[in-house]
Design a protein around this motif. Structure first.
Motif, PDB file in Angstrom:
ATOM      1  N   ARG A 148     -14.702   6.702 -42.524  1.00 30.67           N
ATOM      2  CA  ARG A 148     -15.442   6.701 -41.266  1.00 30.67           C
ATOM      3  C   ARG A 148     -15.885   5.292 -40.914  1.00 30.67           C
ATOM      4  O   ARG A 148     -15.804   4.868 -39.758  1.00 30.67           O
ATOM      5  CB  ARG A 148     -16.656   7.625 -41.363  1.00 30.67           C
ATOM      6  N   GLU A 150     -14.950  11.039 -34.433  1.00 32.89           N
ATOM      7  CA  GLU A 150     -15.895  10.549 -33.438  1.00 32.89           C
ATOM      8  C   GLU A 150     -16.147   9.055 -33.609  1.00 32.89           C
ATOM      9  O   GLU A 150     -16.455   8.370 -32.635  1.00 32.89           O
ATOM     10  CB  GLU A 150     -17.204  11.342 -33.483  1.00 32.89           C
ATOM     11  N   ALA A 151     -15.965   8.570 -34.825  1.00 36.43           N
ATOM     12  CA  ALA A 151     -16.058   7.122 -35.018  1.00 36.43           C
ATOM     13  C   ALA A 151     -14.902   6.423 -34.329  1.00 36.43           C
ATOM     14  O   ALA A 151     -15.069   5.380 -33.692  1.00 36.43           O
ATOM     15  CB  ALA A 151     -16.061   6.806 -36.513  1.00 36.43           C
ATOM     16  N   VAL A 159     -13.956   2.051 -37.319  1.00 33.29           N
ATOM     17  CA  VAL A 159     -14.324   1.158 -36.217  1.00 33.29           C
ATOM     18  C   VAL A 159     -13.765  -0.242 -36.420  1.00 33.29           C
ATOM     19  O   VAL A 159     -14.050  -1.133 -35.632  1.00 33.29           O
ATOM     20  CB  VAL A 159     -15.859   1.103 -36.044  1.00 33.29           C
TER      21      VAL A 159
END
Lengths: 629, 316, 320
Positions: C159, C109-110, C163
């Motif tokens: 995680r 989801e990151a 990004v």
């Protein structure tokens, strides 16, 4: 579906019973509906008989049939009430999350007050307004069920909302919708659903109570409660008329409660823990040869001598032995360290020596204090000896002092109990000890409560407490772990002072190698429940056991080479229950051979000046260096 | 120190006043929220219109809302709760008549709860410590489990069937004489005793797990000294908070038991009042019982502050 | 890669009467590609600073400049921009992963939050990240409960890396781990920095760890930075008495004076003048002549001193 297969027989029976009730609710009026309204003027007010198992009522209607038919209304009312209550409650509980801090506290306070208000008054209040009947019952009970549900939701939501994983998700940019859906809701819904079954069971009891009082379901509707109401009036004549519905209500609520919980737990996917059988589970640990050779000095002035101690706990698969065959000796005035990571058994060893192990059995060849074998003493003598010769200092300084008793009374109680010191003298002595350890305003501290002292001061107060009986030995289990490093130094200095000025032997237990190195004279290294090496502190650089060497290399200190990677030990520290046969360190050891995996080495000198439990002790001449990964 | 105490009590009092105010508003709201005409509903469909009018006037039902509330509060302050629709008696008289019976029942049940539940729970905790005693724990869980999950009216029914009907030993209706108290008190105290025993056991177990108990053990203090001086005070603090809440609950929850045993107390009066839509009486009883609970909760809070010195520091 | 500059940051914690500035005017420079260590004990405000930098707690004052654009108190687009470029790894590996989500999903989801792509592309990226942190990609379908503390911490790192941040703030990331696995995570941080040019802010109470990883170090005490300089400078020649105390504690030297430790300062009511004076080994508690410590805040003149030391008795830049 596969999760349902994990249920036990009892749980399946419960679910079947639940299914039966649901079936009854659906089919009851269909099967018995006619009989329930049939008037039989020839059989009025009859007791239990083969034709009428629960008897008949004043109009000759069969009560058994009526009880069966009433299932539907009773269960439906309970279900709707619960859903209504939880619906309102969950929404009300989630609302604070969206509000600012002030408004949030106001809402939380209101919910708290509502929870504390007796629900029965709330229910009656609402029934008074809406009026008795099915609608009134559902609304009243629903409103009363909301505050506890709201409180629960609010607590859960707050815990989840404050959690690190939600913060982390926000940080990586997860949108609020997904946050709510995938993070908050699953973690809140699961515990909530466990409550649902209980709530429904309670709703059933409550709605039956209302009907029983005559202000619930009204004629011509009837549920179990109203049947009970009618039956109670005639209990002298026809006991079955009351006992029948009563029994059904109890049964239904118990089944709802238990079955619902079983279902919720199964759906949450929680498995019972599986543990591997511990080594030596079949009986005692196979004791390698020469294990009885007492490690350490062998000197006769040993303050404490423990030979071959083991601790056994019962477990799901027999038993586990977190401590296996440990021997140690502490000389008078010596500073001994025991170092190890989590699962090494170091703390438990200390507890075993002090006789503080609970829920487990301690086996040992010998436990001697100043040469006296403890088990030859009577209980009172043993208490006296241990209470005066030995003191323990634990990790958590706040927890070690009873929060509701003043410091002074706690500090002197051991001395008064065992040495019969009278109070004022004892308190004066306590004040002197506190001053000695660097606590200012000692007399005032004695009259204060533990929470009024800072962490470092508390730990020193605990130390002073231990010194009151002038013990020969202090066992300190991770005494500085919970403290800041600057305070740590002072506490260790205080321990050092005690050792030097009073000649008290100190056993320091820690996972922090640097603390052990700087404080202790001799070090015992533990891993997987056994002692793997015994070495003098100044010889640690030439340690022989691979674990000791790896441990020393892995911890960065102020002299570590910044250009090379840190040494690591592959795998993770094992707990004793998962410890394999053979040497416990073998799975992670770079030098392990088949012999290591099969046979546990005894703790003896093996061409080394001091004992080591290893088949391949490393060369003593090789300086300890940062080993490449 | 004294200042902190004053702040502590004042804050609690403020909460009490706010809650009482809410209670007053809530009871006032009864007559406002009832669908239709409360006077008509209370007097019945056959009552003469003139009587209904008189009743409406007595309740000031035709006046604007704030003025009605003003009358209500005025009445409360003067100790006048109005007159019962059903009997015309002053509500305060009815309450005065019936409250003692409820109080006796509730207080007796509470006394039984404390005397039985507290020691039972704590002793079980101490006994099952160290050596897991399956039989003891199972017996405790199942007995308290039954006491908690079977509601008072069912226990009462069972007791009536057993002792009243089958054995005929004890009276099952009314409050005449000492023996008439036995069954109602038994039925009513079962739930709270079971709950208190469980809480007492859990709290004692928690305390026995604490570090300072371990330290006290390491000092090899005599066992009685250990339990009485170290374990008990801490276990009691948490347990007493719960008991305090139980007291409030006991006073307010006699409704059902009174009904089963035809006990002439406030609970049965309340139920009757709901059935006959006797709103003044409903308002009066809910106000009294609710107010008592709120005051009791305050006293418990203050008592806790006295017993546990840490509560005071949190207030700062 | 960006330069991160923090000027005069203030972060408030607590409510009502118990509120105080846990971070009280902190300046910090994190040049692109460097590693800055932040060392301090409990109550120093270092964790609050971490949260303030990434915007989890809105700062009350001061600025957080990323390439000269202020992101403090950012909202909307600017906040999203901040969070993409500065990430935080938490201390407790058990609490920082959702227990009801597989680790693959947590990392996924990151990834998804910042890049559009098909499910396969996401899965591939997740596998790549897991390998980067030396975790078997097959574990992507596992839940945190099945993994060890060290593995969980590495997944938290993965995680954060998903990004593609410019700066990672590592808040006591090894404190909850066993000593023998600590090294793996620290080595990983070192390697990542070397391979990707990431900047790191390493927060720890353990001076040895900070020394090992960092180029420069800032020492925090009660919400302020009391000394700041390169590792060599600060550790070889510390100017602030608190730094000296920390170094002595870390080398496990015996305390220089066997004197009673004074009362620890109360963050709600900090002492007048210098906040460290209550426990300072060379302060007014030991030397009654040092009255200036009671009256004047040494932070005011810090810029003129070596290492920007917040101590009246630290030598000046020009002097010795």
């Amino acid at each position: 579906m596969s999760r349902l297969r994990m249920l036990t027989l009892g749980q399946r029976a419960l679910l079947a019973a639940l299914g039966l009730f649901v079936l009854l609710a659906v089919l009851g009026p269909v099967v018995w509906g006619h009989r329930a309204t049939q008037l039989d003027v020839l059989a009025l007010d009859q007791g239990a008989s083969s034709a009428h198992p629960f008897g008949t009522d004043g109009l000759g209607r069969d009560l058994f049939a009526r009880t069966m038919v009433a299932t539907r209304l009773s269960l439906v009312v309970a279900a709707v009430t619960t859903l209504l209550g939880f619906g309102i409650g969950v929404v009300a509980g989630m609302v604070p999350l969206l509000l600012g801090p002030r408004a949030r506290r106001a809402v939380e306070g209101t919910i708290g007050l509502l929870v504390a208000f007796p629900s029965i008054l709330l229910v009656l209040l609402v029934v008074a307004i809406v009026g008795p009947g099915v609608k009134g019952t559902i609304i009243a009970l629903g409103i009363a069920a909301a505050p506890p549900a709201a409180r629960l939701t609010q607590t859960l939501a707050a815990a989840v909302g404050d959690s690190d994983y939600v913060a982390a998700a926000r940080l990586v940019g997860v949108r609020p919708g997904r946050l709510l859906r995938r993070h908050v809701l699953p973690n809140v819904a699961s515990p909530l659903s466990l409550q649902l079954a209980q709530a429904m069971s309670a709703a059933l009891l409550a709605s039956s109570a209302l009907s029983f009082l005559g202000i619930g379901v009204q004629e011509p509707d009837y549920d179990w409660g109203s049947l009970l109401n009618v039956g109670l009036d005639r209990i002298y004549v026809v006991p079955a008329a009351a006992l029948g519905p009563a029994a059904v209500i109890i049964l239904a609520s118990l089944v709802l409660n238990a079955a619902g919980n079983a279902l919720a737990v199964a759906l949450a996917g929680e498995r019972p823990a599986h543990g591997r059988r511990a080594a030596g589970d079949a009986g005692t640990v196979p004791v390698p040869e020469a294990a009885h050779a007492v490690a350490g000095d062998g000197a006769d002035d040993a303050v404490l001598r423990v030979t071959d101690v083991s601790v056994r706990f019962p477990s799901a698969h027999g038993s586990v032995q977190p401590v296996r065959g440990v021997s140690l000796a502490v000389g008078a005035g010596e500073r001994l360290g025991i170092v190890g990571e989590s699962g090494s058994g170091k703390s438990l060893t200390a507890l075993a020596v002090a006789g503080l192990v609970e829920h487990g059995t301690v086996e040992a060849a010998a436990i001697e204090i100043d040469g006296t074998e403890l088990r030859t003493l009577s209980r009172a003598e043993r208490d006296r000896l241990l209470g005066t010769s030995m003191a323990m200092v634990f990790q958590d300084p706040l927890g070690a002092l009873n929060p509701v008793r003043r410091n002074g009374r706690q500090i002197v109680e051991a001395a008064r109990a065992h040495l019969g010191m009278e109070r004022d003298r004892a308190l004066a002595g306590a004040a002197a000890r506190l001053r000695e350890l660097g606590i200012s305003a000692a007399e005032r501290r004695l009259t204060q409560y533990p929470h009024e002292l800072s962490g470092g001061m508390r730990q020193r107060a605990v130390l002073a407490m231990g010194l009151m009986t002038e013990p020969r030995l202090i066992i300190a289990d991770e005494p500085t772990t919970a403290l800041d490093v600057t305070v740590q130094r002072h506490v260790l200095a205080a321990l050092r002072q005690v050792n030097e000025e009073h000649g008290t032997a100190i056993v320091l237990i820690s996972h922090d190698m640097s603390v052990i190195r700087s404080f202790c004279e001799r070090v015992l290294v533990m891993y997987g429940g056994i002692v793997v090496e015994e070495v003098d502190a100044d010889r640690l650089d030439r340690a022989a056991h691979p674990y000791t060497r790896a441990l020393l290399a892995a911890v960065p200190d102020m002299a570590t080479d910044r250009d090379r990677p840190l040494a690591t030990i592959p795998g993770r520290a094992v707990a004793a229950e998962d410890a394999p046969d053979g040497c416990p360190f073998a799975p992670r050891c770079a030098y392990a051979t088949d012999r290591c995996r099969a046979e546990r080495p005894a703790l003896v000198p093996r061409g080394t000046p001091q004992p080591v439990a290893c088949w391949h002790p490393q060369a003593m001449t090789a300086e300890l260096s940062q080993e490449a990964r | 120190m004294r200042r902190i105490w004053c702040l502590f009590v004042l804050r609690r009092l403020a909460v009490l006043v706010a809650s009482l105010a809410t209670l007053v508003v809530a009871t006032f709201a009864i007559t406002q929220l009832v669908p239709g005409d409360p006077a008509r509903a209370g007097l019945g469909p056959t009552a003469a219109p003139s009587r209904v009018e008189a009743q409406r006037a007595a309740l000031h039902l035709d006046e604007p809302l704030p003025s009605q509330f003003g009358h209500y509060v005025q009445g409360l302050v003067k100790g006048d709760l109005g007159k019962s629709f059903a009997s015309g008696q002053k509500v305060t008289d009815i309450i005065g008549d019936r409250f003692p019976a409820t109080a006796r029942l509730a207080l007796l049940a509470f006394a039984v709860t404390m005397v039985v539940g507290l020691p039972w729970g704590m002793v079980t905790a101490v006994a099952s410590r160290g050596r897991p005693r399956r039989a003891l724990d199972t017996a405790f869980s199942s007995t308290t489990g039954v006491m908690i999950s079977v509601p008072d009216y069912l226990i009462a029914t069972g007791l009536v069937a057993l002792f009243g009907v089958w054995l005929g030993w004890l009276p099952i209706a009314g409050s005449s004489g000492a023996t008439s108290y036995i069954l109602p008190v038994l039925a009513y105290s079962a739930l709270s005793t079971g709950m208190l025993a469980r809480v007492a056991r859990v709290e004692m177990l928690k305390v026995l797990d604490q570090e300072y108990v371990r330290v006290a053990r390491s000092k090899r203090l005599p066992l009685t000294q250990l339990y009485v001086r170290h374990a008990l005070p801490n276990a009691l603090t948490a347990t007493l908070t719960f008991s305090g809440l139980l007291l409030g609950g006991c006073l307010a929850g006699t409704v059902v038991v009174e009904n089963v045993f035809a006990w002439p107390g406030l609970g049965s009066a309340l139920v009757q009042a709901i059935q006959t839509k006797d709103y003044p009486l409903i308002q009066g009883v809910v106000l009294l019982l609710g107010g008592i609970v709120l005051v009791v909760n305050l006293l418990v809070d203050v008592a806790l502050g006295v017993l546990d010195p840490r509560v005071m520091t949190r207030e700062r | 890669m960006s330069d991160l500059t923090i000027r005069g940051l203030r972060v408030r914690v607590g409510v009502g009467a118990r509120a105080f500035d846990a971070v009280d005017g902190v300046d910090l420079d994190v040049p692109s590609g460097s590693v800055v260590g932040l060392v301090g004990e409990s109550g120093s405000g270092k964790s609050t600073l971490a949260r303030g930098i990434v915007g989890l707690v809105p700062p009350r004052g001061g600025s957080v400049l990323l390439d000269a654009v202020d992101h403090a108190r950012a909202r909307g687009r600017r906040l999203a921009d901040l969070r993409r470029r500065v990430q935080l790894v938490f201390q407790d590996p058990r609490a920082s992963l959702n227990p009801r989500m597989t680790v693959g999903e947590a990392i996924g989801e990151a990834v998804a939050a910042h890049r559009r792509g098909s499910r396969q592309e996401r899965a591939a990226e997740v596998a790549r990240l897991l390998e980067l942190v030396a975790v078997d990609p097959a574990l992507a379908s596992a839940r945190p409960a099945r993994l060890s503390g060290g593995q969980r911490q590495r997944i938290a790192l993965a995680r954060a890396l998903a990004v593609r941040p410019d700066v990672i703030v590592a808040d006591e990331v090894t404190a909850a781990l066993d000593v023998s696995v600590q090294g793996a995570v620290l080595n990983l941080l070192r390697d990542l920095r070397r391979e990707t040019g990431l900047s790191l802010v390493v927060i720890s109470h353990d001076l040895a760890i900070v020394r090992y990883l960092s180029d420069s170090v800032a020492v925090m005490h009660l919400g302020r930075v009391v000394e700041h300089g390169t590792i060599a400078e600060v550790l070889d020649a510390p100017r602030h008495p608190y730094t000296r105390t920390l170094i002595e504690s870390a080398t496990a030297a015996a305390p220089s004076a066997a004197v009673p430790v004074g009362e620890a300062p109360d963050p709600l009511h900090p002492p007048s003048g210098c906040r460290y004076r209550l426990t300072c080994p060379v302060g007014p508690a030991h030397d009654a002549g040092r009255r200036i410590c009671l009256e004047a805040d040494p932070g005011a003149g810090a810029a003129e001193r070596a290492h920007r030391a917040a101590c009246h008795f630290a030598p000046g830049v020009a002097g010795g």
